[in-house]
Design a protein around this motif. Structure first.
Motif, mmCIF file in Angstrom:
data_model
loop_
_atom_site.group_PDB
_atom_site.id
_atom_site.type_symbol
_atom_site.label_atom_id
_atom_site.label_comp_id
_atom_site.label_asym_id
_atom_site.label_seq_id
_atom_site.Cartn_x
_atom_site.Cartn_y
_atom_site.Cartn_z
ATOM 1 N N ALA A 116 -2.480 -6.622 -4.447
ATOM 2 C CA ALA A 116 -1.535 -7.395 -3.637
ATOM 3 C C ALA A 116 -1.586 -6.961 -2.176
ATOM 4 O O ALA A 116 -1.734 -5.773 -1.874
ATOM 5 N N VAL A 117 -1.474 -7.927 -1.290
ATOM 6 C CA VAL A 117 -1.466 -7.651 0.152
ATOM 7 C C VAL A 117 -0.245 -8.328 0.781
ATOM 8 O O VAL A 117 0.171 -9.408 0.345
ATOM 9 N N PRO A 118 0.330 -7.705 1.827
ATOM 10 C CA PRO A 118 1.572 -8.220 2.422
ATOM 11 C C PRO A 118 1.319 -9.278 3.491
ATOM 12 O O PRO A 118 1.716 -9.120 4.646
ATOM 13 N N GLU A 119 0.700 -10.363 3.103
ATOM 14 C CA GLU A 119 0.283 -11.373 4.076
ATOM 15 C C GLU A 119 1.454 -11.916 4.891
ATOM 16 O O GLU A 119 1.381 -12.032 6.121
ATOM 17 N N ARG A 120 2.556 -12.231 4.238
ATOM 18 C CA ARG A 120 3.687 -12.852 4.942
ATOM 19 C C ARG A 120 4.413 -11.852 5.847
ATOM 20 O O ARG A 120 4.879 -12.225 6.931
ATOM 21 N N LEU A 121 4.525 -10.588 5.428
ATOM 22 C CA LEU A 121 5.150 -9.580 6.288
ATOM 23 C C LEU A 121 4.338 -9.383 7.561
ATOM 24 O O LEU A 121 4.892 -9.314 8.666
ATOM 25 N N LEU A 122 3.018 -9.286 7.417
ATOM 26 C CA LEU A 122 2.163 -9.094 8.591
ATOM 27 C C LEU A 122 2.232 -10.309 9.516
ATOM 28 O O LEU A 122 2.299 -10.165 10.744
ATOM 29 N N ALA A 123 2.248 -11.502 8.926
ATOM 30 C CA ALA A 123 2.328 -12.726 9.740
ATOM 31 C C ALA A 123 3.663 -12.813 10.479
ATOM 32 O O ALA A 123 3.743 -13.371 11.582
ATOM 33 N N ALA A 124 4.706 -12.234 9.887
ATOM 34 C CA ALA A 124 6.038 -12.259 10.510
ATOM 35 C C ALA A 124 6.182 -11.213 11.610
ATOM 36 O O ALA A 124 7.178 -11.211 12.335
ATOM 37 N N GLY A 125 5.194 -10.306 11.722
ATOM 38 C CA GLY A 125 5.230 -9.315 12.784
ATOM 39 C C GLY A 125 5.672 -7.934 12.355
ATOM 40 O O GLY A 125 5.875 -7.056 13.206
ATOM 41 N N PHE A 126 5.823 -7.704 11.053
ATOM 42 C CA PHE A 126 6.212 -6.363 10.610
ATOM 43 C C PHE A 126 5.041 -5.398 10.776
ATOM 44 O O PHE A 126 3.898 -5.724 10.454
ATOM 45 N N ILE A 127 5.344 -4.206 11.283
ATOM 46 C CA ILE A 127 4.313 -3.183 11.504
ATOM 47 C C ILE A 127 4.555 -2.023 10.548
ATOM 48 O O ILE A 127 5.610 -1.383 10.582
ATOM 49 N N PHE A 128 3.582 -1.766 9.685
ATOM 50 C CA PHE A 128 3.683 -0.651 8.749
ATOM 51 C C PHE A 128 3.433 0.668 9.467
ATOM 52 O O PHE A 128 2.515 0.784 10.277
ATOM 53 N N GLN A 129 4.241 1.655 9.154
ATOM 54 C CA GLN A 129 4.028 3.000 9.691
ATOM 55 C C GLN A 129 2.896 3.704 8.945
ATOM 56 O O GLN A 129 2.141 4.485 9.527
ATOM 57 N N PHE A 130 2.772 3.399 7.646
ATOM 58 C CA PHE A 130 1.763 4.053 6.819
ATOM 59 C C PHE A 130 0.850 3.000 6.188
ATOM 60 O O PHE A 130 1.275 2.249 5.315
ATOM 61 N N THR A 131 -0.394 2.968 6.644
ATOM 62 C CA THR A 131 -1.385 2.067 6.071
ATOM 63 C C THR A 131 -2.507 2.831 5.370
ATOM 64 O O THR A 131 -3.323 2.229 4.671
ATOM 65 N N ASP A 132 -2.545 4.142 5.556
ATOM 66 C CA ASP A 132 -3.560 4.995 4.934
ATOM 67 C C ASP A 132 -2.888 5.844 3.856
ATOM 68 O O ASP A 132 -1.895 6.534 4.126
ATOM 69 N N LEU A 133 -3.429 5.815 2.644
ATOM 70 C CA LEU A 133 -2.803 6.511 1.524
ATOM 71 C C LEU A 133 -2.737 8.017 1.754
ATOM 72 O O LEU A 133 -1.711 8.651 1.471
ATOM 73 N N HIS A 134 -3.798 8.599 2.264
ATOM 74 C CA HIS A 134 -3.819 10.053 2.482
ATOM 75 C C HIS A 134 -2.711 10.455 3.457
ATOM 76 O O HIS A 134 -1.991 11.444 3.240
ATOM 77 N N ALA A 135 -2.556 9.687 4.528
ATOM 78 C CA ALA A 135 -1.510 9.987 5.512
ATOM 79 C C ALA A 135 -0.120 9.840 4.896
ATOM 80 O O ALA A 135 0.785 10.622 5.169
ATOM 81 N N ALA A 136 0.046 8.833 4.040
ATOM 82 C CA ALA A 136 1.346 8.619 3.399
ATOM 83 C C ALA A 136 1.702 9.775 2.477
ATOM 84 O O ALA A 136 2.823 10.278 2.480
ATOM 85 N N LEU A 137 0.737 10.220 1.662
ATOM 86 C CA LEU A 137 0.991 11.329 0.747
ATOM 87 C C LEU A 137 1.140 12.635 1.515
ATOM 88 O O LEU A 137 1.950 13.499 1.126
ATOM 89 N N ASP A 138 0.397 12.782 2.591
ATOM 90 C CA ASP A 138 0.539 13.977 3.435
ATOM 91 C C ASP A 138 1.963 14.087 3.991
ATOM 92 O O ASP A 138 2.539 15.173 4.047
ATOM 93 N N ASP A 139 2.516 12.949 4.387
ATOM 94 C CA ASP A 139 3.868 12.937 4.954
ATOM 95 C C ASP A 139 4.897 13.420 3.928
ATOM 96 O O ASP A 139 5.908 14.009 4.291
ATOM 97 N N LEU A 140 4.619 13.168 2.649
ATOM 98 C CA LEU A 140 5.563 13.537 1.594
ATOM 99 C C LEU A 140 5.271 14.908 0.991
ATOM 100 O O LEU A 140 6.122 15.471 0.285
ATOM 101 N N SER A 141 4.088 15.455 1.253
ATOM 102 C CA SER A 141 3.594 16.615 0.492
ATOM 103 C C SER A 141 4.487 17.839 0.600
ATOM 104 O O SER A 141 4.626 18.587 -0.377
ATOM 105 N N SER A 142 5.128 18.048 1.734
ATOM 106 C CA SER A 142 5.950 19.248 1.892
ATOM 107 C C SER A 142 7.188 19.202 1.011
ATOM 108 O O SER A 142 7.813 20.245 0.756
ATOM 109 N N ARG A 143 7.560 18.003 0.510
ATOM 110 C CA ARG A 143 8.756 17.870 -0.322
ATOM 111 C C ARG A 143 8.420 17.600 -1.783
ATOM 112 O O ARG A 143 9.318 17.423 -2.604
ATOM 113 N N LEU A 144 7.122 17.549 -2.106
ATOM 114 C CA LEU A 144 6.717 17.268 -3.490
ATOM 115 C C LEU A 144 6.770 18.545 -4.337
ATOM 116 O O LEU A 144 6.525 19.629 -3.852
#
Length: 299
Positions: free
Chosen positions: A271-299
């Protein structure tokens, strides 16, 4: 704004309460355990056991209530509970909304990428139809159709088809931690199934975005723009935790032990967020490694 939430004590609901409380909004949570709401959601959040106890006009309703779909085997009794905790509860919410003299402007109602069923290799946008008629798809379709009936009352209805939420405070990631930390983690089945993931910060941000966007309505895929295959997810989680991730979980064992529920783990959605991107929403995390890194200190 005065915002009413169902499912406000869940993973996403608690984070939304913190986010909107910080913005100065008035929050009410409809809960079976209203006495726990202040503890879980914040001292300034009011819990009510009955919708009739909501006496002040409501500007927006966020409908996220639903028993966890992957916590127990799908017996007939469990399926009935999963159905009633979503569809029956939403029907009760609709009956209350219909009777209000002053109605909210918007209903944001939960759903999941499971709406599509197991999509295999097909890329799934909001314009795609259901691919497979399995239980999660039937559940999500009925949930969305029920929520959409609020349009007849003049409400703007937004349907949030959530993917796999990455959070340190709970959710599916917490179930994976023990085997991975014990160096027993790895791909599920052949590892080729797609995993549409989303960081909890983006999940909260996109719901807030849709709340405040007056022309937003209908379904939105709530997942990062780059879904990954299960084997890539396992490899990346292993890297972040500094653990090996080569111990596969055989498909036959899952089917034997979990029955129909195993389809949640062995299938997936690209699944891809086609409508969110078209509406102008900007994701903070688009890379999985970066997303998991952000959480790693609390895992």
């Amino acid at each position: 704004m005065h915002i009413l939430l169902t499912g406000g004590t869940g993973l996403i609901g608690r984070q939304l309460c913190q986010h909107w409380s910080a913005q100065g909004h008035q929050l009410t949570v409809w809960s079976r355990n209203p006495a726990q709401v202040a503890t879980l959601c914040g001292a300034q959040v009011r819990g009510v056991a009955r919708l009739q106890d909501v006496t002040q006009p409501v500007d927006a309703v966020i409908n996220l209530a639903g028993a966890p779909i992957a916590d127990r085997l799908w017996t007939h009794k469990r399926k009935a509970l999963l159905w009633s905790s979503r569809i029956s509860l939403t029907e009760t919410l609709l009956a209350w909304l219909e009777g209000l003299a002053v109605k909210p402007a918007v209903l944001i109602s939960g759903s999941a990428v499971g709406w599509y069923g197991d999509g295999a290799e097909r890329e799934l946008t909001e314009a795609s139809g259901p691919v497979q008629d399995d239980f999660p798809s039937q559940l999500c379709i009925a949930w969305e159709e029920t929520a959409q009936r609020a349009e007849a009352f003049g409400l703007r209805v937004v349907l949030v088809r959530t993917g796999l939420v990455l959070a340190a405070e709970g959710g599916f990631l917490s179930r994976l931690l023990l085997p991975f930390k014990l160096a027993l983690g790895g791909p599920i089945g052949n590892g080729r199934q797609w995993m549409p993931w989303v960081h909890i910060k983006d999940q909260i941000a996109l719901i807030d975005f849709l709340l405040h966007k007056p022309d937003a309505s209908g379904p939105y895929n709530a997942c990062a723009p780059q879904p990954v295959r299960n084997r890539e997810f396992a490899k990346t989680l292993g890297q972040v935790l500094h653990r090996p991730a080569f111990m596969p979980m055989p498909a036959f064992a899952l089917r034997l032990g979990l029955g129909e529920l195993s389809g949640l783990l062995l299938g997936g959605q690209r699944a891809v967020p086609e409508r969110l991107l078209a509406a102008g929403f900007i994701f903070q995390f688009t890379d999985l490694h970066a997303a998991l890194d952000d959480l790693s200190s609390r895992l």
